[in-house]
Design a protein around this motif. Sequence first.
Motif, PDB file in Angstrom:
ATOM      1  N   GLY A 137      35.161  29.653  29.289  1.00 64.05           N
ATOM      2  CA  GLY A 137      33.741  30.655  29.600  1.00 64.05           C
ATOM      3  C   GLY A 137      33.506  31.428  31.316  1.00 64.05           C
ATOM      4  N   TYR A 138      33.864  30.318  32.115  1.00 63.44           N
ATOM      5  CA  TYR A 138      32.932  30.519  33.357  1.00 63.44           C
ATOM      6  C   TYR A 138      34.751  30.847  34.203  1.00 63.44           C
ATOM      7  CZ  TYR A 138      36.197  25.952  33.602  1.00 63.44           C
ATOM      8  OH  TYR A 138      36.895  24.705  34.199  1.00 63.44           O
ATOM      9  N   VAL A 139      35.788  30.620  33.700  1.00 60.21           N
ATOM     10  CA  VAL A 139      37.452  31.341  34.202  1.00 60.21           C
ATOM     11  C   VAL A 139      37.127  32.659  34.132  1.00 60.21           C
ATOM     12  CG1 VAL A 139      39.466  30.930  35.144  1.00 60.21           C
ATOM     13  CG2 VAL A 139      38.269  29.180  34.517  1.00 60.21           C
ATOM     14  N   PHE A 140      36.760  32.954  32.922  1.00 59.67           N
ATOM     15  CA  PHE A 140      37.624  34.674  32.514  1.00 59.67           C
ATOM     16  C   PHE A 140      35.816  35.119  32.963  1.00 59.67           C
ATOM     17  CE2 PHE A 140      38.530  32.748  27.939  1.00 59.67           C
ATOM     18  CZ  PHE A 140      39.991  32.514  28.537  1.00 59.67           C
ATOM     19  N   ARG A 141      34.717  35.065  33.104  1.00 57.80           N
ATOM     20  CA  ARG A 141      33.542  35.265  33.847  1.00 57.80           C
ATOM     21  C   ARG A 141      33.945  35.615  35.365  1.00 57.80           C
ATOM     22  NH1 ARG A 141      30.866  32.297  30.060  1.00 57.80           N
ATOM     23  NH2 ARG A 141      30.096  31.194  31.412  1.00 57.80           N
ATOM     24  N   ALA A 142      34.521  34.045  36.061  1.00 57.26           N
ATOM     25  CA  ALA A 142      34.556  34.636  37.236  1.00 57.26           C
ATOM     26  C   ALA A 142      35.906  35.617  37.692  1.00 57.26           C
ATOM     27  CB  ALA A 142      35.641  33.243  38.091  1.00 57.26           C
ATOM     28  N   ILE A 143      36.770  36.027  36.395  1.00 56.19           N
ATOM     29  CA  ILE A 143      37.716  37.131  36.674  1.00 56.19           C
ATOM     30  C   ILE A 143      37.200  38.016  37.125  1.00 56.19           C
ATOM     31  CG2 ILE A 143      40.081  37.928  35.864  1.00 56.19           C
ATOM     32  CD1 ILE A 143      41.184  35.208  35.249  1.00 56.19           C
ATOM     33  N   THR A 144      36.006  38.381  35.559  1.00 58.05           N
ATOM     34  CA  THR A 144      35.662  39.379  35.193  1.00 58.05           C
ATOM     35  C   THR A 144      34.785  40.098  36.807  1.00 58.05           C
ATOM     36  OG1 THR A 144      35.416  39.378  33.198  1.00 58.05           O
ATOM     37  CG2 THR A 144      33.811  41.251  34.448  1.00 58.05           C
ATOM     38  N   LEU A 145      33.902  38.933  36.941  1.00 62.25           N
ATOM     39  CA  LEU A 145      33.358  39.505  38.537  1.00 62.25           C
ATOM     40  C   LEU A 145      34.228  40.054  39.978  1.00 62.25           C
ATOM     41  CD1 LEU A 145      30.471  39.782  40.251  1.00 62.25           C
ATOM     42  CD2 LEU A 145      31.105  37.202  40.025  1.00 62.25           C
ATOM     43  N   THR A 146      35.040  39.239  39.872  1.00 61.63           N
ATOM     44  CA  THR A 146      35.851  39.298  41.132  1.00 61.63           C
ATOM     45  C   THR A 146      36.930  40.544  40.961  1.00 61.63           C
ATOM     46  OG1 THR A 146      35.947  36.485  41.064  1.00 61.63           O
ATOM     47  CG2 THR A 146      37.609  38.009  42.323  1.00 61.63           C
ATOM     48  N   ARG A 147      37.419  41.022  39.925  1.00 62.92           N
ATOM     49  CA  ARG A 147      37.856  42.151  39.620  1.00 62.92           C
ATOM     50  C   ARG A 147      37.054  43.512  39.633  1.00 62.92           C
ATOM     51  NH1 ARG A 147      41.767  44.318  35.749  1.00 62.92           N
ATOM     52  NH2 ARG A 147      41.681  46.169  36.209  1.00 62.92           N
ATOM     53  N   HIS A 148      35.846  43.456  39.714  1.00 65.00           N
ATOM     54  CA  HIS A 148      34.547  44.413  40.550  1.00 65.00           C
ATOM     55  C   HIS A 148      34.540  44.273  41.495  1.00 65.00           C
ATOM     56  CE1 HIS A 148      33.453  46.061  35.914  1.00 65.00           C
ATOM     57  NE2 HIS A 148      33.125  44.936  36.127  1.00 65.00           N
ATOM     58  N   LYS A 149      34.560  42.756  41.885  1.00 62.22           N
ATOM     59  CA  LYS A 149      34.148  43.110  43.390  1.00 62.22           C
ATOM     60  C   LYS A 149      35.413  43.267  44.223  1.00 62.22           C
ATOM     61  CE  LYS A 149      29.282  42.148  44.013  1.00 62.22           C
ATOM     62  NZ  LYS A 149      29.518  40.961  43.205  1.00 62.22           N
ATOM     63  N   ILE A 150      36.365  43.301  44.212  1.00 60.10           N
ATOM     64  CA  ILE A 150      37.419  43.196  44.961  1.00 60.10           C
ATOM     65  C   ILE A 150      37.514  44.471  45.031  1.00 60.10           C
ATOM     66  CG2 ILE A 150      39.504  43.323  43.041  1.00 60.10           C
ATOM     67  CD1 ILE A 150      41.219  41.659  44.236  1.00 60.10           C
TER      68      ILE A 150
END
Length: 369
Positions: free
Chosen positions: A134-147
Motif C-alpha cells: 500500500g505504501y507504493v500505491f500511496r506514493a503513486i497517488t501522491l506523486t500523480r497529484h504533485k506532478i
Amino acid sequence: MSKQENLILPKDFPQLKNDTFLRAARGEEIEHVPVWCMRQAGRYLPEFRESRAGKDFFETCQSPEACCELTLQPLRRFPFDAAIIFSDILVVPQAMGMDVQMVAGKGPTFPEPLKEPEDLQRLQVKVDTAKELGYVFRAITLTRHKIEGKVPLIGFSGAPWTLMSYMIEGGGSNTHSKAKRWLYQHPEASHMLLKMLTDVIVEYLLGQVAAGAQALQVFESHAGILGPAEFKEFSLPYLRDIARRVKDKLKEAGQDVPMIVFAKDAHYALEELSQSNYEVVGLDWTIDPLSARERTGGKVSLQGNMDPCALYAPKERISDIVKKMLEGFGTRGYIANLGHGVYPDMTPENIGAFVEAVHQHSKQMIKQI
Ligand SMILES: Cc1c2[nH]c(c1CCC(=O)O)Cc1[nH]c(c(CCC(=O)O)c1C)Cc1[nH]c(c(CCC(=O)O)c1C)Cc1[nH]c(c(C)c1CCC(=O)O)C2
C-alpha cells in the motif's frame, strides 16, 4: 494511515498536459520523440544524494513523501516526457515475506535466500497487496497529484525470473548459477515459484494503475543470463501472462494503460517479445536500432537504447549518437531512453544534453517528413 495520507485519494488528478510519451507508446502521431531515462531518479543527482543521506533505502521506499520528492527531482532539471515512480523491484519479495536489505557498496542483500524447494513454504502465497505494498500505491497517488499533469507517471515491477534469481542468489551475481541450478535440477519448483510471483505481480500492477500509474514497465533485467530455450520456458510465458491478465482486468474497468517489457540482453527473443501483449519493447544497447525495427515488423513501439556510457562522451558526440539512433529507429512508435540505467558517476549536464538532442533532432526529422 495518517490523517493527511487519507486525504490523498486516487481521483481528481490534474489534467495531463504532455501526453507525447503515451501517444508514442501507442504508435500515434507526435511532434517530437519522447524521452526519459531508466534510473533518472538516482545518485548522479546531488539533490538525490542529499535527500537519501543517512537514510535506509527501503525505509525511503516506504515513505510516500520521500518517493514523491525523489520522483520529481529529475523533472525539475530536465524536460523529460515521463516520470517513473521511485521504488524498487525487490519490494515484491519483501511483500512475500523475505527480508531484503540494501547494503552500502554491496547492493541488495537477502540474509536468508531460498536454497532448496522446501524453502518455498516460507513464502506468503496469497499476498494482500493493498496491505503489504500500500505504501507504493500511496506514493503513486501522491506523486500523480504533485506532478500536476506535467508528464505521465510510470509504475513498474520486476518480472518473475529476475525476482526469482534475486531470491535464490541472495543478491547480485555474475553467473546466477544458484538460481539457474534450480531451472535444471528443480524445474517444477521453479515453475511453482514463477507462478507465485506472477500472481502477486499482476495484483501489484493493477493496484498501481488504480492508484494512478499511467503506464507500466516490467523489468526482466536478468533475461540475458538465460539462453533462448530457457527464456522460452522460464521467462516468456510469465511475461505474456502478466500483460494478458493485467490488460483483461483493465479492459473490464474500461481502462487502457500501455505496458512496456524490458528484457535486458534478450536480443535472441526480440520476435517473441514483440508478440507478447506489450505495446512497447524496451531494448538494451546491444541491439542495432534498424535491425530491431525489422525484426519486430512494426508490431510494437520500441524504447531505448543508447549505451549509458555514451553519456561520458562530450556533448557534441552525444548529439551525433542520438541523431544516428533516431535515424535507425525512425520517429514513429519510438520512445528514446538509455539501454539501461544512469550510473551514479555521470554528470547531470550530459543527461540534459541527451534529452535536448532527442527533442531537437526529432523535431527536425518530423518537420522533414
Ligand atoms: C535490478 C533492479 C533493482 N531495482 C530495479 C531493478 C531493475 C532495473 C535494472 O535492471 O537496473 C528497479 C529500480 N530501482 C530504482 C528504480 C526507480 C526509478 C528510476 O528508474 O528512476 C527502479 C525502476 C531505484 C533505485 N534502486 C537502487 C538505487 C540506488 C541506491 C540508492 O538510492 O541508495 C536506486 C536509485 C538500489 C538497487 N536496487 C537494485 C539494484 C541492483 C540496486 C543498485 C545497488 C547499488 O547501486 O548499490 C535492484
